[in-house]
Structure formats: structure tokens, C-alpha cells
Enzyme design. Structure first.
Site, PDB file in Angstrom:
ATOM      1  CD  GLU A 296      -3.086  -1.063   2.319  1.00  0.00           C
ATOM      2  OE1 GLU A 296      -2.554  -0.637   3.506  1.00  0.00           O
ATOM      3  OE2 GLU A 296      -4.071  -1.822   1.925  1.00  0.00           O
ATOM      4  CG  ASP A 370      -7.421  -5.418   5.146  1.00  0.00           C
ATOM      5  OD1 ASP A 370      -6.989  -5.506   6.096  1.00  0.00           O
ATOM      6  OD2 ASP A 370      -7.315  -4.305   4.419  1.00  0.00           O
ATOM      7  CD  GLU A 398      -9.810  -1.194   8.046  1.00  0.00           C
ATOM      8  OE1 GLU A 398      -8.967  -1.764   8.823  1.00  0.00           O
ATOM      9  OE2 GLU A 398      -9.692  -0.756   7.072  1.00  0.00           O
TER      10      GLU A 398
END
Ligand code: BDP
Length: 701
Positions: A296, A370, A398
Site C-alpha cells: 500500500e 483484510d 474497521e
């Protein structure tokens, strides 16, 4: 208004005192130490020795028992004796301390000097502290205290929190307010809260904390910030908690003035060595580095044509002489790679098995994508037997509804840990890889991405404290059941009353499946809102990279839905041992993860995929409604302040579950072109309405 007689008023007041406890704000976590029956039988506390850790153990026992006894004096008939085997009085008891190792303990009810005594013994001071917390848990949860026979040692070595906290006190994916690390005021001001943080972690056996975000700033490694980190380390040290830092790979360039960060460059290696020496001068027991590299957009060894092993080994060489470790993350994927994103970590890391230095441990997320509501276990577990491997779980939610959805993650982590990798035959669970049993690795670990912030209740919601708690307990013993964990937590955090414990434990245990139902049933994944990851966004497409969109993952079209990861597609399934791959591919919970199927394909229920999706989405909403009802009935057992907040959050959760259901059904129906099964209400708004919602200020970004 008619005045009620005084007597009736008094009676009403005394009833409400007896039933609803006084208001609480959640700060005390599971260490509330409210009076329980049975605590009065515990004798006075003797802790042998005076180290800071033993003082902490004594203080905790005294504080805990004083609260649990409700102010009553200790029993004079019994005694409580704690200490290490280095004390003659403990050694003389000949307890089986061998198996306790450097951090474990033994707790025993026995006669000492003719008195019934509870003995807490260990080989080290921190073992005594852990034992003290275990004993307090027994009292708090009302276990029998007259015939205790406990022996416990942690199954993994590194039991760490990873804070994704930035130097400006924002927290990436944090939903509990600002970072608790007040970098601006450190090192001069040490928030007393750090001590309570340490106590809470020590109560679970957590023995390390990475203070800063994996998306790291090099500034964390500069002298002023090392001084700040050293101040935190000093507060945490008595509680057995070591400080670690995330290291930015390009630091030699950014703060070292070098032209390169190439791990094979001698000047770069020398810089890291000198940096490590400097860190250890400031923090003699510094734990080591956590590194996110070439992922990332983060810099890494591949920027110089080197491998992850080259990068990790360079840092390992720097911290190795001081006893430090390097935790190198396997969460990597890059855009140049056209490969199915979930396959990339395996492709990059398996060829490096055996090439890492001894003090490197590769940190692997529970699943290959993820932290989704449901993913199959990561195929790297068991596939790198010559390399220490640690598991990374995300405690902060998240992708699971942030702080306002009640989702207990125990079952999610249990599912991952008990998954069978088949790498060394049947029964080679992820837990056995993580604790080293399957591979013989002795450097083992588990990391949890923290959900802790400056909010008064630490985690943003009362029930999210359970996720912190569960992570810590599983890091100590990855084979604990989520049921046992939920029950202990509910008792300590709220009430021992069976009329509370049973329904609340049940609600916690089913909450994860409920969330999967209303967010990503049947193996759907990564269909959340873009970038902030809040709410549904199955329509997310375009942008800078395909694998950050939703359409990349669900691939819905008029022909069907799902990602073909079988041999006919990306063949990601081949990254598992054949038996494990077969089992996962046959498991309907992962249907659309592994398969692309027509809308009319029959599922186990006999319904078509389309109908089943609608049924599950709707079920998820109904289940949240049931959670609300069950929580409403808990009012007599919980203080009004916490009860009201949980109730309000559940109302948010119901609205948002409904929103997920409606938006996803509206979207997928444009492809399935089928009616909803009979009795299922259509979404109240057209798809465009859902698509137009925008959340520029969602937290955690
Ligand atoms: C993802 C998060 C991102 C993290 C990344 C990571 O969206 O904020 O930086 O994981 O683990 O889940 O590095």
C-alpha cells in the site's frame, strides 16, 4: 400532581439501589472489583519481594480484594501468599513450577503453616503478577476458592498490541477517540491512564505493545520521540510490557541523510545498527521493530530489487545483539501484479521460507484479504514451516461496524485458530502453527490491532472491551473457547447473575454471525464503502486500483455472482493443502469467495443463491432486533449509564443492518433481475439513493 407518601418513595429508592448498580462509565473495564459473595473468605495478602512488578502484584491484589470484599476485613482464618521460587518460603512448598516457564504460574489451595492458604507462585516476578490477576478473575467470576489447582503458562511468546496510532494522536481505523499516547506532552507528562492501560493488559498476559502506526513516520525514530517512547516504556515495564516501534523502511534517507535505504548497502546497514544501539540506550528492554514494507505504498526492500528477507534480516542484524525481534508483515500486495490480490502474500513469501534471520517473525493476518467479516484462514499458516510466523487479528472493527455495532470477535478468531491447515496432517490447526506445536518454532506470537483510544471507556463502546479482552486471553491460550471468554468477561464487566450471564453470552456469541448475515453473507467480501470502509458499497468501482473496488470481488453480472478461485479461475484454492482447500471450497460459508455461481444455483437450504442472499440479509436485521430485545431485558442487572449507551448503539446497529440489507439487495437485484422471495420487503429507496450517501467525516480515516 398527587404527592406520593414518603414511605412509598423510600421503598422505591431502596429497590432501585438493590437492582440497578450505580452509574458506571466503563473506565474500570473488567477490573471493576465490585463486591461478590465468597470474597470475604480470602485471607490477608502477603507478597514476598519488593520489585516494582511484585509491588504491582501486591497493589492489585489488595485493591481487587478490598473491592470484592465490599470493604470487609480479610478472613483471619485463611491466608494468601504470593512469590517466586527464589523465595525460600515458596521453594519449600515444592510446587510444580517447571512447566510454568518464565511467565507462567501455579495457583494452589494448600495448608501453609497450619493455615488454609492460597498460594500464587511463579519463576519470575511477572509470573506472580499474571497469577494474581488470574486469582482475582476466579474471585470475580465466583469460582470455588477453597480447592484451586491452576497451572498456566502462555502458549505463545509475543503477545502484542499493535497501535495504529499516529504522532498527531489520530488513530488509523480507530473508533475510540484520540490516541492514548499523548506524544506532544510526553516525556514530561505521563498520563496516569498509562498505568491502567498496563494493568488491563497485564491482566490478560499481553507483554508487548507497538506504539505507532504500521504506516509509520520516520520521526518516531528520532531522538525526541525515542525519549517519549522511553517514558512510556518506563511506565509499562513493571507490568511486563515491552515497547516496540513500527519502523519506516526509508528512515535512513528521511532522517539519516543517506541517499538510499537499500538493505544491502553497507552505509544503510551501519545506520540501522547505530539507530538500534541508540534505541537500546534509551530503552534497554526495547522489544524490536514491526515493519510494513512494499505494501500500500510503503517503502521497502523491493524498491531496490531486494527481497522481504533482505530487508527483514538487515533490521534483525541491528536489533539481534540486544535481544530484539523484527516482526515483518506479510500483508503485501502491489498494483503491478495482475494476480488475484489474495494470492500475492503467498507468492511473495513462500519462496523465502527458511531465508529469514532467527529473530525475524513473519506477521500474517488471519485471512488472505483484510480482516473481513468472514474470510477463510490465511494459506501462509503452515506453508512456511522453516519460518517463525505470528498471527495478526484486528481488534478494532474497521470492517465490522466500527464501535457502534455489537460484534464480539471471539468466534471469528476461534474460527481462524481452529481451522485445519492440514499442513502436517489432519488436525494441524492454525493455533498449532501459531503456538509452534506444528512447526517446532520457538519464536511465536500473536498481535492484535488495538481498539484502544482516549475515550473514557477505552474502546469506543462497552462491548468492544470484550474484543480487547478476548484477544489477550487467546494470545495466552489460542485454544480457549470464545464461549468461556465471553462468559468470564460478561461476569466481570457487568454481573454474575445467571439471568444476565446466559442471555448476554448467547448474544455475544451469535453477534458475529449476525453481522456476517447483514453485511457479507455466503462468502461475499470487500463490498463496504470506499476508503473509510463505513457502510455498504457493493457498487464501488473505478478509482486508482481494481482491487480496492467492490466489483472486483463480487463480480456480479446478469449471469451470476462470486469470484472463481478454483482451478477454472484464479486458483487461489491451490495455495492451501489439498484437503484444506477441498473443505473450504465445499463450505457454503465461503461460497462466493471461491466460486462464481449462477443466480439460480441451489444452496443447502434448497433456495436459489439469490433467494438465499435475501433471506440471510433479512435474517441479519431480524437478529439485531432480537439483540435489542434481549438487551432491553437486561436493565435490572446493569447500571443505567452503561445500559443506556449499549441500547442506543444497538439502535444504531439495527438501522445500519437494515441499510446494509436494503442497499445490497437493491444493488444485486439489478443483476439478478429476480423478485424478492415472498414475504420479504423491497428496499424502501431506489439504488441511487443508497449510492448517493456520502460520509466525508467518517472516523478512523
Ligand atoms: C487495512 C486498513 C489500512 C491499514 C492496512 C494494513 O484499511 O488502514 O493500513 O490494513 O494492515 O485494513 O496495513
Amino acid at each position: 400532581m398527587k404527592r406520593r407518601p414518603l414511605l412509598a418513595l423510600l421503598a422505591a429508592a431502596s429497590v432501585s439501589c438493590a437492582t440497578a448498580a450505580r452509574a458506571e462509565d466503563g473506565y474500570d473495564l473488567w477490573l471493576r472489583y465490585r463486591p461478590v459473595e465468597g470474597a470475604a473468605a480470602v485471607g490477608g495478602v502477603t507478597v514476598l519481594g519488593e520489585s516494582p512488578t511484585l509491588q504491582a502484584a501486591r497493589a492489585e491484589l489488595e485493591r481487587g480484594l478490598a473491592g470484592l470484599r465490599g470493604g470487609a476485613a480479610p478472613s483471619t482464618r485463611a491466608a494468601l501468599l504470593a512469590g517466586t521460587a527464589s523465595q525460600a518460603r515458596i521453594a519449600g512448598l515444592k510446587l510444580p513450577l517447571q512447566a510454568a516457564g518464565p511467565e507462567g504460574y501455579v495457583i494452589r489451595s494448600m495448608q501453609v503453616d497450619g493455615r488454609p492458604t492460597t498460594v500464587i507462585a511463579a519463576n519470575s516476578d511477572v509470573g506472580v503478577l499474571y497469577g494474581a490477576f488470574h486469582f482475582l478473575r476466579l474471585v470475580q467470576t465466583r469460582q470455588p476458592l477453597d480447592r484451586i489447582e491452576v497451572a498456566s503458562a502462555p502458549a505463545v511468546k509475543l503477545r502484542l498490541l499493535n497501535h495504529w496510532d499516529n504522532l498527531d494522536r489520530s488513530v488509523e481505523r480507530g473508533y475510540a477517540g484520540q490516541s492514548i499516547w499523548d506524544w506532544w506532552k510526553l516525556p514530561d507528562y505521563r498520563d496516569p491512564r498509562y498505568v491502567d492501560y498496563a494493568r488491563a493488559n497485564a491482566s490478560l498476559g499481553i507483554n508487548g505493545t507497538v506504539l505507532n502506526n504500521v504506516n509509520a513516520k520516520a520521526d518516531s525514530l528520532t531522538e525526541p520521540y525515542l525519549e517519549k517512547a522511553a517514558a512510556v516504556a518506563e511506565v509499562l515495564r513493571p507490568y511486563g510490557i515491552k515497547v516496540y516501534l513500527s519502523a519506516r523502511f526509508s528512515a535512513p534517507k528521511e532522517i539519516g541523510g543517506l541517499a538510499t535505504a537499500d538493505p544491502l548497502d553497507p552505509a544503510v546497514r551501519a545506520w540501522w545498527k547505530a539507530k538500534a544501539d541508540e534505541i537500546y540506550r534509551a530503552i534497554p528492554d526495547f522489544g524490536g521493530f514491526l515493519v510494513k514494507a512494499n505494501s500500500e505504498g510503503q517503502p521497502g526492500p523491493q524498491d531496490y530489487g531486494r527481497t522481504h528477507a533482505d530487508g527483514a534480516n538487515m533490521l534483525a542484524e541491528a536489533v539481534g545483539p540486544h535481544g530484539g525481534v523484527v516482526m515483518w508483515r506479510a500483508f503485501v500486495y502491489s498494483h503491478e501484479q495482475p494476480e488475484d490480490r489474495i494470492k500475492q502474500a503467498w507468492s511473495e513469501f513462500v519462496p523465502l521460507d527458511g531465508k529469514f534471520a532467527k529473530n525475524v517473525i513473519v506477521q500474517v493476518k488471519n485471512g488472505p484479504l483484510d480482516f473481513q467479516p468472514r474470510e477463510p484462514f490465511h494459506p501462509l499458516f503452515g506453508a512456511m514451516p522453516k519460518t517463525p510466523l505470528m498471527a495478526e487479528f484486528q481488534v478494532t472493527k474497521e470492517y465490522l461496524g466500527f464501535a457502534t455495532h455489537l460484534v464480539f470477535q471471539g468466534p471469528l478468531w476461534e474460527e481462524a485458530l481452529q481451522a485445519d491447515t492440514w499442513r502436517a496432517g489432519k488436525g494441524t490447526t492454525v493455533a498449532k502453527v501459531v503456538d509452534g506445536e506444528a512447526t517446532g518454532q520457538t519464536l511465536t506470537g500473536m498481535a492484535g490491532v488495538a481498539n484502544i483510544g482516549a475515550d473514557r471507556n477505552w474502546s469506543g463502546s462497552h462491548f468492544d472491551q470484550a474484543n480487547w479482552y478476548a484477544f489477550g486471553r487467546l494470545a495466552w491460550d489460542p485454544n480457549l473457547t470464545s464461549k468461556a471468554i465471553a462468559e468470564a468477561w460478561a461476569r466481570m464487566t457487568f454481573s454474575n447473575d445467571p439471568a444476565f450471564v446466559k442471555p448476554v453470552t448467547e448474544m455475544m456469541l451469535s453477534s458475529r454471525e449476525t453481522m456476517v448475515n447483514y453485511m457479507t453473507p455466503l462468502g461475499l467480501h470487500h463490498i463496504m464503502g470506499n476508503s473509510h470502509h463505513y457502510g455498504p458499497g457493493p457498487w464501488v468501482a473505478g478509482g486508482e486500483r481494481a482491487d480496492w473496488t467492490s466489483v472486483y470481488y463480487h463480480r456480479a453480472s446478469p449471469d451470476g455472482i462470486g469470484f472463481d478461485r478454483m482451478a477454472s479461475g484464479s486458483n487461489a484454492v491451490a495455495q492451501y493443502a489439498p484437503e484444506a482447500g477441498k473443505a473450504l471450497a465445499a463450505d457454503e460459508r465461503y461460497l462466493l469467495w471461491f466460486h462464481r455461481v449462477p443466480w439460480d444455483r441451489k444452496t443447502a437450504s434448497g433456495r436459489t443463491v439469490w433467494d438465499e442472499l435475501v433471506v440471510r440479509y433479512s435474517r441479519g436485521v431480524d437478529e439485531v432486533k432480537a439483540m435489542r430485545r434481549s438487551w432491553a431485558a437486561m436493565a435490572p442487572y446493569v447500571d443505567p449509564e452503561r445500559h443506556a449507551q449499549v441500547a442506543a448503539y444497538l439502535a444504531i446497529q439495527e438501522n445500519e443492518a437494515q441499510w446494509w440489507r436494503d442497499a445490497c439487495i437493491a444493488y444485486f437485484q439489478t443483476f439478478s433481475k429476480r423478485p424478492l422471495p415472498a414475504g420479504y420487503a423491497p428496499p424502501p429507496h431506489p439504488l441511487e439513493w443508497y449510492e448517493a450517501l456520502s460520509f466525508p467525516y467518517a472516523p478512523g480515516g
